[in-house]
Write an enzyme that holds these catalytic residues in place. Structure first.
Site, PDB file in Angstrom:
ATOM      1  N   ASN A   6       0.857  -1.187   0.000  1.00 43.13           N
ATOM      2  CA  ASN A   6       0.000   0.000   0.000  1.00 43.13           C
ATOM      3  C   ASN A   6       0.902   1.249   0.000  1.00 43.13           C
ATOM      4  OD1 ASN A   6      -1.400   2.282   1.103  1.00 43.13           O
ATOM      5  ND2 ASN A   6      -3.076   0.915   1.606  1.00 43.13           N
ATOM      6  N   ASP A   8      -0.101   4.470  -0.078  1.00 44.80           N
ATOM      7  CA  ASP A   8      -0.805   5.704   0.324  1.00 44.80           C
ATOM      8  C   ASP A   8       0.122   6.710   1.001  1.00 44.80           C
ATOM      9  OD1 ASP A   8      -3.103   4.447  -0.502  1.00 44.80           O
ATOM     10  OD2 ASP A   8      -3.927   4.147   1.515  1.00 44.80           O
ATOM     11  N   HIS A   9       1.017   6.197   1.853  1.00 47.36           N
ATOM     12  CA  HIS A   9       1.772   7.139   2.681  1.00 47.36           C
ATOM     13  C   HIS A   9       2.965   7.756   1.977  1.00 47.36           C
ATOM     14  CE1 HIS A   9      -1.089   6.686   5.708  1.00 47.36           C
ATOM     15  NE2 HIS A   9      -0.940   5.380   5.740  1.00 47.36           N
ATOM     16  N   ARG A  17       3.312  18.780   1.541  1.00 47.68           N
ATOM     17  CA  ARG A  17       3.984  19.959   1.024  1.00 47.68           C
ATOM     18  C   ARG A  17       3.409  20.463  -0.303  1.00 47.68           C
ATOM     19  NH1 ARG A  17       9.319  21.547   2.010  1.00 47.68           N
ATOM     20  NH2 ARG A  17       9.628  21.631   4.250  1.00 47.68           N
ATOM     21  N   HIS A  42      -5.491   3.578  -1.795  1.00 48.43           N
ATOM     22  CA  HIS A  42      -6.834   3.935  -1.304  1.00 48.43           C
ATOM     23  C   HIS A  42      -7.183   5.334  -1.791  1.00 48.43           C
ATOM     24  CE1 HIS A  42      -9.568   4.149   2.567  1.00 48.43           C
ATOM     25  NE2 HIS A  42     -10.202   4.519   1.473  1.00 48.43           N
ATOM     26  N   ARG A  44      -9.409   8.045  -1.276  1.00 48.47           N
ATOM     27  CA  ARG A  44     -10.383   8.477  -0.265  1.00 48.47           C
ATOM     28  C   ARG A  44     -11.259   9.586  -0.807  1.00 48.47           C
ATOM     29  NH1 ARG A  44     -10.323   7.902   5.238  1.00 48.47           N
ATOM     30  NH2 ARG A  44      -8.967   6.263   5.984  1.00 48.47           N
ATOM     31  N   ARG A  48      -7.066  12.752   0.672  1.00 45.03           N
ATOM     32  CA  ARG A  48      -6.008  13.236   1.569  1.00 45.03           C
ATOM     33  C   ARG A  48      -4.618  12.729   1.168  1.00 45.03           C
ATOM     34  NH1 ARG A  48      -7.303  10.021   7.144  1.00 45.03           N
ATOM     35  NH2 ARG A  48      -9.340  10.923   6.816  1.00 45.03           N
ATOM     36  N   HIS A  49      -4.561  11.592   0.456  1.00 41.74           N
ATOM     37  CA  HIS A  49      -3.234  11.157  -0.009  1.00 41.74           C
ATOM     38  C   HIS A  49      -3.252  10.815  -1.508  1.00 41.74           C
ATOM     39  CE1 HIS A  49      -5.102   7.429   1.330  1.00 41.74           C
ATOM     40  NE2 HIS A  49      -4.771   7.585   2.612  1.00 41.74           N
ATOM     41  N   GLU A  68      -8.439   0.433  -3.135  1.00 42.40           N
ATOM     42  CA  GLU A  68      -9.248   0.458  -1.914  1.00 42.40           C
ATOM     43  C   GLU A  68     -10.177   1.644  -1.999  1.00 42.40           C
ATOM     44  OE1 GLU A  68      -7.217   0.841   1.792  1.00 42.40           O
ATOM     45  OE2 GLU A  68      -6.079  -0.963   1.430  1.00 42.40           O
ATOM     46  N   THR A  98      -7.002   6.460  10.033  1.00 40.22           N
ATOM     47  CA  THR A  98      -6.856   5.367   9.090  1.00 40.22           C
ATOM     48  C   THR A  98      -8.144   4.546   9.175  1.00 40.22           C
ATOM     49  OG1 THR A  98      -5.489   3.468   8.471  1.00 40.22           O
ATOM     50  CG2 THR A  98      -5.674   3.920  10.819  1.00 40.22           C
ATOM     51  N   THR A  99      -8.278   3.528   8.318  1.00 36.61           N
ATOM     52  CA  THR A  99      -9.494   2.718   8.347  1.00 36.61           C
ATOM     53  C   THR A  99      -9.590   2.043   9.714  1.00 36.61           C
ATOM     54  OG1 THR A  99      -9.002   2.289   6.041  1.00 36.61           O
ATOM     55  CG2 THR A  99     -10.805   1.045   7.003  1.00 36.61           C
ATOM     56  N   GLU A 149     -10.923  -9.602   3.060  1.00 35.49           N
ATOM     57  CA  GLU A 149      -9.650  -9.200   3.665  1.00 35.49           C
ATOM     58  C   GLU A 149      -9.915  -9.028   5.152  1.00 35.49           C
ATOM     59  OE1 GLU A 149      -7.230  -6.201   1.766  1.00 35.49           O
ATOM     60  OE2 GLU A 149      -6.427  -5.541   3.692  1.00 35.49           O
ATOM     61  N   HIS A 188      -3.632  -4.584   7.602  1.00 33.86           N
ATOM     62  CA  HIS A 188      -3.757  -3.407   8.462  1.00 33.86           C
ATOM     63  C   HIS A 188      -2.898  -3.568   9.714  1.00 33.86           C
ATOM     64  CE1 HIS A 188      -5.287   0.304  10.047  1.00 33.86           C
ATOM     65  NE2 HIS A 188      -5.882   0.495   8.896  1.00 33.86           N
ATOM     66  N   GLY A 189      -2.008  -2.607   9.889  1.00 35.92           N
ATOM     67  CA  GLY A 189      -1.180  -2.565  11.092  1.00 35.92           C
ATOM     68  C   GLY A 189      -0.089  -3.618  11.162  1.00 35.92           C
ATOM     69  N   GLY A 210       1.236  -1.416   4.278  1.00 35.41           N
ATOM     70  CA  GLY A 210       1.656  -0.113   3.794  1.00 35.41           C
ATOM     71  C   GLY A 210       2.484   0.683   4.772  1.00 35.41           C
ATOM     72  N   HIS A 211       1.857   1.121   5.853  1.00 35.39           N
ATOM     73  CA  HIS A 211       2.476   2.097   6.747  1.00 35.39           C
ATOM     74  C   HIS A 211       3.850   1.632   7.240  1.00 35.39           C
ATOM     75  CE1 HIS A 211       2.787   4.579  10.477  1.00 35.39           C
ATOM     76  NE2 HIS A 211       2.300   5.485   9.658  1.00 35.39           N
TER      77      HIS A 211
HETATM   78  N1  PXP Z   1      -5.833  -3.166   4.048  1.00 36.45           N
HETATM   79  C1  PXP Z   1      -6.786  -2.201   4.117  1.00 36.45           C
HETATM   80  C2  PXP Z   1      -8.171  -2.554   3.716  1.00 36.45           C
HETATM   81  C3  PXP Z   1      -6.468  -0.889   4.527  1.00 36.45           C
HETATM   82  O1  PXP Z   1      -7.438   0.053   4.601  1.00 36.45           O
HETATM   83  C4  PXP Z   1      -5.122  -0.575   4.821  1.00 36.45           C
HETATM   84  C5  PXP Z   1      -4.755   0.825   5.176  1.00 36.45           C
HETATM   85  O2  PXP Z   1      -4.999   1.681   4.100  1.00 36.45           O
HETATM   86  C6  PXP Z   1      -4.164  -1.606   4.727  1.00 36.45           C
HETATM   87  C7  PXP Z   1      -4.549  -2.900   4.359  1.00 36.45           C
HETATM   88  C8  PXP Z   1      -2.725  -1.358   5.043  1.00 36.45           C
HETATM   89  O3  PXP Z   1      -2.616  -1.031   6.381  1.00 36.45           O
HETATM   90  P1  PXP Z   1      -1.218  -0.489   6.932  1.00 36.45           P
HETATM   91  O4  PXP Z   1      -0.934   0.794   6.207  1.00 36.45           O
HETATM   92  O5  PXP Z   1      -1.461  -0.308   8.389  1.00 36.45           O
HETATM   93  O6  PXP Z   1      -0.187  -1.536   6.615  1.00 36.45           O
END
Ligand code: PXP
Length: 235
Positions: A6, A8-9, A17, A42, A44, A48-49, A68, A98-99, A149, A188-189, A210-211
């Site tokens: 992912n 996004d970040h 910026r 994602h 949104r 935002r990103h 997403e 976040t979600t 998921e 996620h996480g 992702g993060h």
């Molecule tokens: N899966 C879904 C459905 C998510 O919404 C996210 C966060 O955008 C992720 C996976 C990835 O989560 P993380 O960025 O915490 O790894």
């Protein structure tokens, strides 16, 4: 096991910026070079990103793209136009960082069934981002979702006995979804530290992370980035 990274970040850093860099598409290429099987992004409602133009460029790259999104009319229209390989439906609230929780498929069965069917018509495989709760898995199966998921965010945030209990719930949920014939993903996480027990669940075929990858990338790359600037200043 499939890894969707992912990105996004990478876009979060750019949007902070309003610069053209860092470019999430260049990051996507590096992720694939690093061994990712696909890219997740994602779009949104508040942009935002990831921006619409990012999603268009990702869709044009011919990679395995997992879009997403919330199941809104606007997003469904964008997804049906871009036709990514996969689409993960997530709940979305503007104020959240976040979600935060899984999609409530039980409550929104009729709407989600029509979105899954519409996306399927365009060859987009829909997945439901749900908490590891049997009723949500059964509802996802009932509406014809090919993929679920499982939300690992609570597992990631808990520790001790509570984390062990959440892991049991994820294991049971993965087995139930698999037995019902659905493909099982999780995400996620997830971090290098909390990943091993999730990877050990045999029914889970794919992870979206992702993060932690973007955060780790800072530490893998920061030394080189500074060295490049020092070099440029010496010249
Ligand atoms: N899966 C879904 C459905 C998510 O919404 C996210 C966060 O955008 C992720 C996976 C990835 O989560 P993380 O960025 O915490 O790894």
């Amino acid at each position: 096991m499939h890894l969707g990274v992912n990105i996004d970040h990478v876009a979060t850093l750019r949007q902070a910026r309003g610069t053209p860099y860092p470019d999430p598409i260049a990051a996507a290429r590096l992720c694939l070079e690093g061994g990712a099987d696909g890219i997740t992004a994602h779009l949104r409602e508040d942009r935002r990103h990831i921006q619409d133009a990012d999603m268009e460029r990702l869709a044009d790259m011919g990679l395995h793209l997992n879009m997403e999104m919330a199941a809104t009319n606007e997003m469904v229209a964008i997804c049906r136009r871009l036709r990514p390989a996969a689409c993960c439906l997530v709940p979305e609230r503007r104020e959240e960082l976040t979600t935060e929780g899984g999609l409530d498929v039980v409550t929104h069965q009729a709407r989600l069934a029509s979105v899954v069917a519409a996306l399927g018509t365009d060859g987009v495989r829909a997945s439901m981002f749900i908490d590891p709760v049997p009723a949500q898995i059964e509802a996802s199966h009932a509406i014809g979702a090919p993929v679920v998921e499982l939300h690992t965010g609570h597992y990631a945030n808990l520790d001790g006995e509570a984390r062990a209990e959440e892991l049991v719930a994820i294991r049971k949920a993965a087995r139930l979804a698999h037995d019902l014939g659905m493909v099982v993903h999780a995400g996620h996480g997830l971090t290098l530290g909390n990943l091993p027990p999730i990877v050990a669940i045999p029914e889970i075929e794919g992870l979206n992370i992702g993060h932690a990858i973007v955060a780790d990338a800072l530490f893998c790359g920061l030394k080189q980035a500074v060295a490049d600037f020092v070099q440029a200043m010496r010249r």
